[in-house]
Design a protein around this motif. Structure first.
Motif, PDB file in Angstrom:
ATOM      1  N   ILE A   1       6.117   9.269 -39.164  1.00 54.01           N
ATOM      2  CA  ILE A   1       6.969  10.301 -39.460  1.00 54.01           C
ATOM      3  C   ILE A   1       6.929  11.268 -38.360  1.00 54.01           C
ATOM      4  N   GLU A   2       6.479  10.845 -37.107  1.00 52.88           N
ATOM      5  CA  GLU A   2       6.232  12.086 -36.010  1.00 52.88           C
ATOM      6  C   GLU A   2       7.584  12.380 -35.514  1.00 52.88           C
ATOM      7  N   PRO A   3       8.039  13.713 -35.465  1.00 51.05           N
ATOM      8  CA  PRO A   3       9.440  13.940 -35.133  1.00 51.05           C
ATOM      9  C   PRO A   3       9.428  14.146 -33.428  1.00 51.05           C
ATOM     10  N   ARG A   4       8.269  14.438 -32.883  1.00 57.58           N
ATOM     11  CA  ARG A   4       8.216  14.363 -31.276  1.00 57.58           C
ATOM     12  C   ARG A   4       7.962  12.876 -30.740  1.00 57.58           C
ATOM     13  N   TRP A   5       8.630  12.742 -29.326  1.00 56.26           N
ATOM     14  CA  TRP A   5       8.404  11.366 -28.951  1.00 56.26           C
ATOM     15  C   TRP A   5       8.705  10.106 -29.876  1.00 56.26           C
ATOM     16  N   ALA A   6       9.711  10.064 -30.666  1.00 51.72           N
ATOM     17  CA  ALA A   6      10.123   9.332 -31.744  1.00 51.72           C
ATOM     18  C   ALA A   6       9.779   7.851 -31.671  1.00 51.72           C
ATOM     19  N   ASP A   7      10.580   7.546 -30.227  1.00 47.76           N
ATOM     20  CA  ASP A   7      10.275   6.104 -29.849  1.00 47.76           C
ATOM     21  C   ASP A   7       9.006   5.626 -29.595  1.00 47.76           C
ATOM     22  N   TYR A   8       8.330   6.433 -28.766  1.00 42.83           N
ATOM     23  CA  TYR A   8       6.787   6.069 -28.627  1.00 42.83           C
ATOM     24  C   TYR A   8       6.101   6.018 -30.011  1.00 42.83           C
ATOM     25  N   ALA A   9       6.222   6.793 -30.755  1.00 37.98           N
ATOM     26  CA  ALA A   9       5.726   7.269 -31.979  1.00 37.98           C
ATOM     27  C   ALA A   9       5.898   5.933 -33.112  1.00 37.98           C
ATOM     28  N   ARG A  10       7.142   5.392 -33.049  1.00 39.42           N
ATOM     29  CA  ARG A  10       7.404   4.318 -33.693  1.00 39.42           C
ATOM     30  C   ARG A  10       6.730   2.844 -33.150  1.00 39.42           C
ATOM     31  N   SER A  11       6.709   2.944 -31.786  1.00 37.76           N
ATOM     32  CA  SER A  11       6.062   1.838 -31.207  1.00 37.76           C
ATOM     33  C   SER A  11       4.462   1.617 -31.542  1.00 37.76           C
ATOM     34  N   ALA A  12       3.997   3.085 -31.552  1.00 38.70           N
ATOM     35  CA  ALA A  12       2.636   3.098 -31.765  1.00 38.70           C
ATOM     36  C   ALA A  12       2.111   2.650 -33.196  1.00 38.70           C
ATOM     37  N   ALA A  13       3.016   3.074 -34.250  1.00 30.97           N
ATOM     38  CA  ALA A  13       2.804   2.851 -35.610  1.00 30.97           C
ATOM     39  C   ALA A  13       2.965   1.203 -35.874  1.00 30.97           C
ATOM     40  N   GLU A  14       3.909   0.538 -34.922  1.00 27.62           N
ATOM     41  CA  GLU A  14       3.968  -0.805 -35.128  1.00 27.62           C
ATOM     42  C   GLU A  14       2.847  -1.617 -34.481  1.00 27.62           C
ATOM     43  N   ARG A  15       2.101  -0.926 -33.547  1.00 30.20           N
ATOM     44  CA  ARG A  15       1.087  -1.646 -33.078  1.00 30.20           C
ATOM     45  C   ARG A  15      -0.475  -1.072 -33.901  1.00 30.20           C
ATOM     46  N   GLY A  16      -0.211  -0.353 -34.622  1.00 35.84           N
ATOM     47  CA  GLY A  16      -1.454  -0.005 -35.490  1.00 35.84           C
ATOM     48  C   GLY A  16      -2.113   1.070 -35.143  1.00 35.84           C
ATOM     49  N   SER A  17      -1.612   1.919 -34.449  1.00 37.76           N
ATOM     50  CA  SER A  17      -2.219   3.512 -34.338  1.00 37.76           C
ATOM     51  C   SER A  17      -1.380   4.396 -35.235  1.00 37.76           C
ATOM     52  N   LEU A  18      -1.779   4.901 -36.133  1.00 41.13           N
ATOM     53  CA  LEU A  18      -1.269   5.690 -37.130  1.00 41.13           C
ATOM     54  C   LEU A  18      -1.236   7.358 -36.870  1.00 41.13           C
ATOM     55  N   SER A  19      -2.272   7.375 -35.961  1.00 46.84           N
ATOM     56  CA  SER A  19      -2.585   8.848 -35.901  1.00 46.84           C
ATOM     57  C   SER A  19      -3.367   9.007 -34.499  1.00 46.84           C
ATOM     58  N   SER A  20      -3.320  10.002 -33.731  1.00 47.53           N
ATOM     59  CA  SER A  20      -4.012  10.154 -32.309  1.00 47.53           C
ATOM     60  C   SER A  20      -4.424  11.469 -31.949  1.00 47.53           C
ATOM     61  N   LEU A  21      -5.258  11.607 -31.310  1.00 47.92           N
ATOM     62  CA  LEU A  21      -5.734  13.000 -30.710  1.00 47.92           C
ATOM     63  C   LEU A  21      -5.940  13.048 -29.111  1.00 47.92           C
ATOM     64  N   SER A  22      -5.480  13.690 -28.435  1.00 51.97           N
ATOM     65  CA  SER A  22      -5.312  13.701 -26.822  1.00 51.97           C
ATOM     66  C   SER A  22      -5.861  14.957 -26.619  1.00 51.97           C
ATOM     67  N   VAL A  23      -7.047  14.775 -25.766  1.00 55.28           N
ATOM     68  CA  VAL A  23      -7.691  16.014 -25.028  1.00 55.28           C
ATOM     69  C   VAL A  23      -7.604  16.130 -23.895  1.00 55.28           C
ATOM     70  N   PRO A  24      -7.154  17.254 -23.022  1.00 53.69           N
ATOM     71  CA  PRO A  24      -6.919  17.433 -21.782  1.00 53.69           C
ATOM     72  C   PRO A  24      -8.101  17.832 -21.133  1.00 53.69           C
ATOM     73  N   LEU A  25      -8.723  17.042 -20.071  1.00 49.26           N
ATOM     74  CA  LEU A  25      -9.872  17.430 -19.286  1.00 49.26           C
ATOM     75  C   LEU A  25      -9.550  17.791 -17.770  1.00 49.26           C
ATOM     76  N   PRO A  26      -9.470  19.172 -17.549  1.00 53.93           N
ATOM     77  CA  PRO A  26      -8.908  19.770 -16.148  1.00 53.93           C
ATOM     78  C   PRO A  26      -9.671  19.301 -15.318  1.00 53.93           C
ATOM     79  N   VAL A  27      -9.126  18.474 -14.142  1.00 53.06           N
ATOM     80  CA  VAL A  27     -10.158  18.143 -13.011  1.00 53.06           C
ATOM     81  C   VAL A  27      -9.586  18.879 -11.678  1.00 53.06           C
ATOM     82  N   SER A  28      -8.430  18.629 -11.385  1.00 50.30           N
ATOM     83  CA  SER A  28      -7.951  19.454 -10.181  1.00 50.30           C
ATOM     84  C   SER A  28      -6.400  19.533 -10.276  1.00 50.30           C
ATOM     85  N   GLN A  29      -5.858  20.290  -9.268  1.00 55.22           N
ATOM     86  CA  GLN A  29      -4.415  20.479  -9.397  1.00 55.22           C
ATOM     87  C   GLN A  29      -3.728  18.956  -9.273  1.00 55.22           C
TER      88      GLN A  29
END
Length: 246
Positions: free
Chosen positions: A107-135
């Motif tokens: 039911i993710e409203p952002r990035w709808a096409d990707y979210a639907r694809s992720a759900a079909e693959r079996g990823s129902l939730s996710s967490l992405s954490v930025p790791l700043p390295v350089s510019q």
């Protein structure tokens, strides 16, 4: 889960996080490749986070994304789906520096096409954490769960504790590799200068030229033959032939 069980679970997760951070802190950058450091980050993330998860590290260099390492096919598939769409939580985290969570991909409203694809693959939730390295190098640690709403406050807290240490490890590795490349380039430059000086000496002795005239002769041969100056010099030093026949 009962109230009595939760503190033990919290302590167990915190203990795993402490152990993971300790392992990262012991890494010797002289003994590990960039790939092995990143794989360690992903593997430790999978060990620390609860539930059935897979992890990956996305690297965006000059706005070109790729997956450096991953713990399972689910993570790689979800990453590459985002690259294909040009958007998604891992790209958003890497590019904006914001922690990005998808509570329920169905039911993710952002990035709808990707979210639907992720759900079909079996990823129902996710967490992405930025790791700043350089510019020019932006990184995201991605955690994909097979369950919806998989990340509670304790999970987010564990990821938040883990990510800065991972970022330091990756940044140090990047700096180490850059320093090695600079040292290698300097060595090549010194070697080039040495062989050019030898070739100048040959021309000076053979044709009684000054150092400037000998260098001009090498430069002229380089332009005429459309070959690098170092190649012209090496050929002369090793064969005595000047200018080279080919």
């Amino acid at each position: 889960m009962t109230a009595q069980e939760r503190p033990d679970d919290h302590r167990t997760q915190a203990h795993r996080a402490d152990q993971a951070l300790e392992q990262l802190g012991r890494l010797s950058f002289a003994e590990h490749s960039s790939h092995s450091v990143l794989q360690k980050v992903a593997d430790l993330t999978k060990d620390v986070m609860p539930g059935s998860i897979e992890a990956s590290v996305s690297v965006v260099v000059n706005d070109k994304p790729s997956t450096a390492v991953y713990t399972g096919q689910l993570a790689l598939d979800c990453d590459e789906s985002q690259y294909g769409h040009g958007y998604g939580p891992c790209l958003h985290a890497a590019r904006t520096g914001e922690v990005t969570e998808v509570p329920d991909a169905r039911i993710e409203p952002r990035w709808a096409d990707y979210a639907r694809s992720a759900a079909e693959r079996g990823s129902l939730s996710s967490l992405s954490v930025p790791l700043p390295v350089s510019q020019h190098v932006r990184v995201a640690l991605n955690i994909y769960s097979r369950e919806p709403h998989a990340f509670d406050e304790d999970s987010r807290s564990a990821a938040a504790r883990f990510a800065p240490y991972a970022a330091v490890a990756i940044a140090n590795m990047h700096q180490y590799q850059s320093a090695k490349a600079e040292a290698s380039n300097l060595q090549v430059a010194l070697q080039s200068r040495a062989v050019i000086d030898q070739a100048k000496g040959v021309l000076m002795e053979r044709h009684k030229l000054t150092a400037d005239r000998a260098f001009q002769a090498l430069t002229q041969a380089s332009m005429t033959k459309n070959r690098k100056l170092r190649d012209i010099a090496e050929h002369l030093v090793h064969t005595g032939e000047f200018p080279p026949a080919h």
